[in-house]
Design a protein around this motif. Structure first.
Motif, PDB file in Angstrom:
ATOM      1  N   ARG A  68       2.431  11.420 -12.344  1.00  0.00           N
ATOM      2  CA  ARG A  68       1.855  10.993 -11.252  1.00  0.00           C
ATOM      3  C   ARG A  68       1.747   9.438 -11.343  1.00  0.00           C
ATOM      4  O   ARG A  68       0.998   8.858 -10.564  1.00  0.00           O
ATOM      5  CB  ARG A  68       0.546  11.859 -11.040  1.00  0.00           C
ATOM      6  CG  ARG A  68       0.373  13.083 -10.715  1.00  0.00           C
ATOM      7  CD  ARG A  68      -0.401  13.487  -9.652  1.00  0.00           C
ATOM      8  NE  ARG A  68       0.176  13.179  -8.175  1.00  0.00           N
ATOM      9  CZ  ARG A  68      -0.739  13.386  -7.080  1.00  0.00           C
ATOM     10  NH1 ARG A  68      -2.027  13.688  -7.086  1.00  0.00           N
ATOM     11  NH2 ARG A  68      -0.243  12.891  -5.977  1.00  0.00           N
ATOM     12  N   ALA A  69       2.709   8.851 -12.219  1.00  0.00           N
ATOM     13  CA  ALA A  69       2.528   7.428 -12.415  1.00  0.00           C
ATOM     14  C   ALA A  69       2.988   6.771 -10.936  1.00  0.00           C
ATOM     15  O   ALA A  69       2.369   5.578 -10.838  1.00  0.00           O
ATOM     16  CB  ALA A  69       3.431   7.150 -13.525  1.00  0.00           C
ATOM     17  N   GLY A  70       3.633   7.298 -10.279  1.00  0.00           N
ATOM     18  CA  GLY A  70       3.869   6.647  -8.990  1.00  0.00           C
ATOM     19  C   GLY A  70       2.909   6.650  -7.947  1.00  0.00           C
ATOM     20  O   GLY A  70       2.653   5.617  -7.402  1.00  0.00           O
ATOM     21  N   MET A  71       2.041   7.722  -7.997  1.00  0.00           N
ATOM     22  CA  MET A  71       0.733   7.466  -7.343  1.00  0.00           C
ATOM     23  C   MET A  71      -0.135   6.447  -7.769  1.00  0.00           C
ATOM     24  O   MET A  71      -0.758   5.699  -6.984  1.00  0.00           O
ATOM     25  CB  MET A  71       0.131   9.014  -7.114  1.00  0.00           C
ATOM     26  CG  MET A  71      -1.165   9.002  -6.389  1.00  0.00           C
ATOM     27  SD  MET A  71      -2.444  10.415  -6.979  1.00  0.00           S
ATOM     28  CE  MET A  71      -2.915   9.766  -8.330  1.00  0.00           C
ATOM     29  N   ALA A  72      -0.267   6.546  -9.040  1.00  0.00           N
ATOM     30  CA  ALA A  72      -1.166   5.297  -9.673  1.00  0.00           C
ATOM     31  C   ALA A  72      -0.738   4.239  -9.348  1.00  0.00           C
ATOM     32  O   ALA A  72      -1.426   3.136  -9.095  1.00  0.00           O
ATOM     33  CB  ALA A  72      -1.300   5.765 -11.273  1.00  0.00           C
ATOM     34  N   ALA A  73       0.690   3.748  -9.305  1.00  0.00           N
ATOM     35  CA  ALA A  73       1.105   2.669  -9.232  1.00  0.00           C
ATOM     36  C   ALA A  73       0.950   2.276  -7.662  1.00  0.00           C
ATOM     37  O   ALA A  73       0.807   1.130  -7.259  1.00  0.00           O
ATOM     38  CB  ALA A  73       2.814   2.482  -9.591  1.00  0.00           C
ATOM     39  N   GLY A  74       1.321   3.521  -6.871  1.00  0.00           N
ATOM     40  CA  GLY A  74       1.139   3.021  -5.433  1.00  0.00           C
ATOM     41  C   GLY A  74      -0.498   2.645  -5.083  1.00  0.00           C
ATOM     42  O   GLY A  74      -0.347   1.795  -4.232  1.00  0.00           O
ATOM     43  N   ILE A  75      -1.369   3.288  -5.829  1.00  0.00           N
ATOM     44  CA  ILE A  75      -2.709   2.850  -5.155  1.00  0.00           C
ATOM     45  C   ILE A  75      -3.117   1.555  -5.732  1.00  0.00           C
ATOM     46  O   ILE A  75      -3.790   0.674  -5.006  1.00  0.00           O
ATOM     47  CB  ILE A  75      -3.612   4.245  -6.102  1.00  0.00           C
ATOM     48  CG1 ILE A  75      -3.341   5.559  -5.308  1.00  0.00           C
ATOM     49  CG2 ILE A  75      -5.197   3.569  -5.807  1.00  0.00           C
ATOM     50  CD1 ILE A  75      -4.143   6.764  -5.886  1.00  0.00           C
ATOM     51  N   PHE A  76      -2.901   1.544  -6.991  1.00  0.00           N
ATOM     52  CA  PHE A  76      -3.366   0.047  -7.853  1.00  0.00           C
ATOM     53  C   PHE A  76      -2.439  -1.254  -6.675  1.00  0.00           C
ATOM     54  O   PHE A  76      -3.011  -2.141  -6.670  1.00  0.00           O
ATOM     55  CB  PHE A  76      -2.736  -0.049  -9.222  1.00  0.00           C
ATOM     56  CG  PHE A  76      -3.090  -1.571  -9.773  1.00  0.00           C
ATOM     57  CD1 PHE A  76      -4.106  -1.869 -10.211  1.00  0.00           C
ATOM     58  CD2 PHE A  76      -2.043  -2.135  -9.965  1.00  0.00           C
ATOM     59  CE1 PHE A  76      -4.213  -3.082 -10.490  1.00  0.00           C
ATOM     60  CE2 PHE A  76      -1.864  -3.520 -10.439  1.00  0.00           C
ATOM     61  CZ  PHE A  76      -3.198  -4.013 -10.666  1.00  0.00           C
ATOM     62  N   ASN A  77      -1.197  -1.052  -6.653  1.00  0.00           N
ATOM     63  CA  ASN A  77      -0.456  -2.063  -5.786  1.00  0.00           C
ATOM     64  C   ASN A  77      -1.010  -1.948  -4.615  1.00  0.00           C
ATOM     65  O   ASN A  77      -0.967  -3.274  -4.061  1.00  0.00           O
ATOM     66  CB  ASN A  77       1.068  -1.847  -5.995  1.00  0.00           C
ATOM     67  CG  ASN A  77       1.512  -1.925  -7.226  1.00  0.00           C
ATOM     68  OD1 ASN A  77       1.235  -2.741  -8.183  1.00  0.00           O
ATOM     69  ND2 ASN A  77       2.650  -1.148  -7.627  1.00  0.00           N
ATOM     70  N   THR A  78      -1.410  -1.120  -4.011  1.00  0.00           N
ATOM     71  CA  THR A  78      -2.105  -1.219  -2.610  1.00  0.00           C
ATOM     72  C   THR A  78      -3.262  -2.138  -2.663  1.00  0.00           C
ATOM     73  O   THR A  78      -3.359  -2.916  -1.879  1.00  0.00           O
ATOM     74  CB  THR A  78      -2.282   0.328  -1.950  1.00  0.00           C
ATOM     75  OG1 THR A  78      -1.112   1.039  -1.869  1.00  0.00           O
ATOM     76  CG2 THR A  78      -2.999   0.044  -0.735  1.00  0.00           C
ATOM     77  N   THR A  79      -4.167  -1.716  -3.624  1.00  0.00           N
ATOM     78  CA  THR A  79      -5.390  -2.604  -3.889  1.00  0.00           C
ATOM     79  C   THR A  79      -4.970  -4.048  -4.016  1.00  0.00           C
ATOM     80  O   THR A  79      -5.475  -4.849  -3.467  1.00  0.00           O
ATOM     81  CB  THR A  79      -6.204  -2.032  -5.018  1.00  0.00           C
ATOM     82  OG1 THR A  79      -6.420  -0.696  -4.860  1.00  0.00           O
ATOM     83  CG2 THR A  79      -7.619  -2.971  -5.201  1.00  0.00           C
ATOM     84  N   ARG A  80      -3.855  -4.458  -4.919  1.00  0.00           N
ATOM     85  CA  ARG A  80      -3.795  -5.820  -5.139  1.00  0.00           C
ATOM     86  C   ARG A  80      -2.975  -6.271  -3.992  1.00  0.00           C
ATOM     87  O   ARG A  80      -3.496  -7.355  -3.504  1.00  0.00           O
ATOM     88  CB  ARG A  80      -2.701  -5.469  -6.454  1.00  0.00           C
ATOM     89  CG  ARG A  80      -2.298  -7.225  -6.650  1.00  0.00           C
ATOM     90  CD  ARG A  80      -1.687  -7.230  -8.061  1.00  0.00           C
ATOM     91  NE  ARG A  80      -0.477  -6.201  -8.252  1.00  0.00           N
ATOM     92  CZ  ARG A  80       0.208  -6.162  -9.273  1.00  0.00           C
ATOM     93  NH1 ARG A  80      -0.466  -6.761 -10.522  1.00  0.00           N
ATOM     94  NH2 ARG A  80       1.022  -5.194  -9.526  1.00  0.00           N
ATOM     95  N   VAL A  81      -2.234  -5.745  -3.453  1.00  0.00           N
ATOM     96  CA  VAL A  81      -1.304  -6.349  -2.347  1.00  0.00           C
ATOM     97  C   VAL A  81      -1.920  -6.483  -1.127  1.00  0.00           C
ATOM     98  O   VAL A  81      -2.127  -7.626  -0.421  1.00  0.00           O
ATOM     99  CB  VAL A  81       0.176  -5.795  -2.167  1.00  0.00           C
ATOM    100  CG1 VAL A  81       0.934  -6.464  -1.069  1.00  0.00           C
ATOM    101  CG2 VAL A  81       0.890  -5.865  -3.509  1.00  0.00           C
ATOM    102  N   ALA A  82      -2.542  -5.262  -0.599  1.00  0.00           N
ATOM    103  CA  ALA A  82      -3.206  -5.330   0.617  1.00  0.00           C
ATOM    104  C   ALA A  82      -4.579  -6.037   0.423  1.00  0.00           C
ATOM    105  O   ALA A  82      -4.826  -6.733   1.357  1.00  0.00           O
ATOM    106  CB  ALA A  82      -3.682  -3.639   0.793  1.00  0.00           C
ATOM    107  N   GLY A  83      -5.149  -6.083  -0.901  1.00  0.00           N
ATOM    108  CA  GLY A  83      -6.184  -7.210  -1.015  1.00  0.00           C
ATOM    109  C   GLY A  83      -5.981  -8.546  -0.684  1.00  0.00           C
ATOM    110  O   GLY A  83      -6.682  -9.468  -0.459  1.00  0.00           O
ATOM    111  N   GLU A  84      -4.619  -8.770  -1.481  1.00  0.00           N
ATOM    112  CA  GLU A  84      -4.168 -10.355  -1.106  1.00  0.00           C
ATOM    113  C   GLU A  84      -3.840 -10.620   0.227  1.00  0.00           C
ATOM    114  O   GLU A  84      -4.349 -11.670   0.564  1.00  0.00           O
ATOM    115  CB  GLU A  84      -2.722 -10.259  -2.011  1.00  0.00           C
ATOM    116  CG  GLU A  84      -2.954 -10.303  -3.353  1.00  0.00           C
ATOM    117  CD  GLU A  84      -1.634 -10.051  -4.135  1.00  0.00           C
ATOM    118  OE1 GLU A  84      -0.693 -10.049  -3.406  1.00  0.00           O
ATOM    119  OE2 GLU A  84      -1.750 -10.281  -5.462  1.00  0.00           O
TER     120      GLU A  84
END
Length: 526
Positions: free
Chosen positions: A392-408
């Motif tokens: 489920r690495a895709g989900m983990a990468a998606g959640i983290f990148n959402t936090t990072r990029v949406a946060g930006e």
């Protein structure tokens, strides 16, 4: 001998995959910082109001952040290589189209499509989890972080040189050519991988989350021009809150959610999400604000501003690798928390530097900010992947990148609104008896100042001299830095509490954590 040859070939394939992912990742900071450096030149060439000019960055960040989780789910479902390839190809085409944009509206629309393309490249980061284990995975993600650092370090300088020499359109041509290299030479050798238990894309969750993020960000961007109490801003923010509630309800009721909310019961998972949010406020917002300040307010040319930005971004070339070495001896939480405190110290030092100061006075605080942020920056990707099974690495990468990029994207909108409001307060201090009509022009002038357009701010408000406008901006910028310092220190304390007790080298191991329960359709914490 046969086993040795096979092993060598596998190692070579992994190196090619890593190179392709890193080369494609290089386009993301180029797209991000290049647009910021080019904004003053685009404004001079194509015109546009403050909202339209702010959207040059935000139009890219919104879909980039809002679609990260959907991209991760698509990568798990249809294959990481396939989704990654589509993303890189689309980024190549759209970046080239941006170089022909006839006006700011078309430019903003294409930037939004460029953000969609960038979001679908999340499959590349997920692919690394399938190829590397243990410390090799830490080194791979450290290399990915270093690649981002190279883009951040040299992106402003390259953008400044290209803008000054060939015009702002050449920035997007350079981005297209970089993506094309990854597409032609790296992608064909990538190995396909997917989650065998994937259940498809969560469309209701995707639509409600993306809608909530878009409405909230547009509301924040529009507030300085329309006023926080205006019906438009109130409607946008209310709509965002409604969609966010709907998103949470949807994610708690479906079997395979795009965002597994039970992960937030894990303190380590929450701690990892704090890291990109903290980096937004101590580092990422400065990548946008400082070029606007240096070029638009202080009068630097694009090349000089790009050279000066190296002091902020060049530590990203080496510090992520240093962080990967440190976590073999010290926990990732301690390394990251100390890094954030160093960044806060750099922000405090920068707040003491006024407009017109020499470049030498700016270099040390910018180096401290970049060095401090670089410590958690090099660990965040690996930590996020280590918390879930690699299937489920895709989900983990998606959640983290959402936090990072949406946060930006959210951080840029919030910080821009705060800077505009602080500038407005400073200008009201110069004209304390302003009537309603003058107050409206003060609001418009402050919005222009926040985008670094001193000339337009002076035309809107001729009652105040350019020197006084600059001083008002300087006061507002200093007060903004105090707010960023407070946010960074609070984030450091949270990281110490949530991640500080983890053993050394946790970022490089497949540690016990949230596991997916196929019978219950939920993650459970061991």
């Amino acid at each position: 001998m046969m086993m040795s040859k096979t092993s060598t070939n596998c190692a070579g394939d992994r190196s090619v995959i890593l190179a392709a992912v890193c080369l494609a990742a290089l386009t993301l900071p180029l797209s991000f910082s290049g647009g910021a450096v080019a904004t003053p030149a685009i404004g001079r060439d194509l015109g546009g109001d403050p909202v339209a000019l702010n959207s040059i960055t935000n139009a890219f960040m919104l879909p980039f952040g809002g679609l990260q989780m959907a991209s991760g789910a698509l990568a798990d479902e249809y294959g990481r290589k396939r989704v990654f390839t589509i993303g890189v190809g689309l980024l190549t085409v759209v970046s080239l189209a941006l170089s022909f944009a006839p006006d700011v509206l078309v430019l903003d629309l294409l930037r939004a499509l460029q953000g969609v393309a960038a979001a679908t490249m999340a499959g590349g980061a997920a692919s690394l989890a399938q190829e590397f284990e243990g410390h090799a995975r830490t080194r791979a993600y450290s290399m990915l972080g270093t690649t981002f650092g190279i883009g951040l370090a040299f992106g402003p300088l390259m953008a400044g040189y290209l803008t000054d020499t060939f015009g702002w359109r050449s920035i997007f041509v350079a981005t297209a050519m970089t993506a094309l290299l990854a597409l032609v030479f790296g992608v064909p050798r990538m190995r396909e991988s997917r989650d065998p238990n994937s259940a498809g894309l969560d469309w209701p969750g995707t639509l409600t989350f993306t809608g909530a993020l878009s409405l909230f960000t547009f509301g924040i961007i529009q507030a300085p021009e329309s006023g926080w109490s205006s019906p438009l801003v109130s409607g946008l923010l209310s709509g965002a809150a409604t969609l966010l509630i709907a998103f949470v309800v949807i994610e708690t009721r479906i079997a395979r959610p795009m965002l597994d909310l039970s992960l937030f019961r894990c303190s380590r998972f929450v701690g990892v999400q704090v890291l990109p949010i903290a980096s937004c406020y101590c580092y990422v917002v400065l990548l946008i604000l400082l070029p606007l300040r240096f070029i638009g307010i202080e009068g630097f040319n694009e090349i000089d501003a790009g050279v000066l930005m190296l002091a902020l971004s060049s530590p990203m070339l080496v510090v992520p690798a240093l962080a990967a070495w440190l976590v073999r001896r010290v926990s990732a939480g301690i390394v990251s928390g100390v890094g954030l405190l160093i960044a806060a110290a750099g922000l405090l030092m920068f707040s003491r530097v006024g407009l017109g100061a020499s470049s030498y006075a700016l270099v040390m605080p910018m180096l401290l900010i970049g060095f401090g942020t670089g410590l958690p920056w090099g660990l965040m990707d690996g930590l996020s992947i280590s918390l879930v099974p690699k299937e489920r690495a895709g989900m983990a990468a998606g959640i983290f990148n959402t936090t990072r990029v949406a946060g930006e994207g959210i951080a840029l909108a919030i910080v821009g609104a705060i800077l505009s409001a602080l500038s407005q307060a400073a200008l009201h201090g110069v004209l304390p008896d302003a009537n309603e009509q003058v107050s409206a022009r003060i609001m418009a002038s402050a919005a222009r100042l926040a985008t670094g357009d001193l000339g337009a701010a002076a035309k809107v408000l001729p009652e105040i001299s350019r020197a006084a406008l600059s001083q008002g901006y300087a006061q507002a910028f200093q007060n903004l830095l105090y707010i960023l310092i407070a946010i960074t220190i609070l984030a450091a304390l949270a990281v110490f509490c949530l991640l500080g007790r983890e053993p050394a080298a946790v970022a490089g191991k497949d540690v016990p954590g949230p596991r997916f329960d196929e019978h219950r359709g939920r993650s459970r914490l061991e």
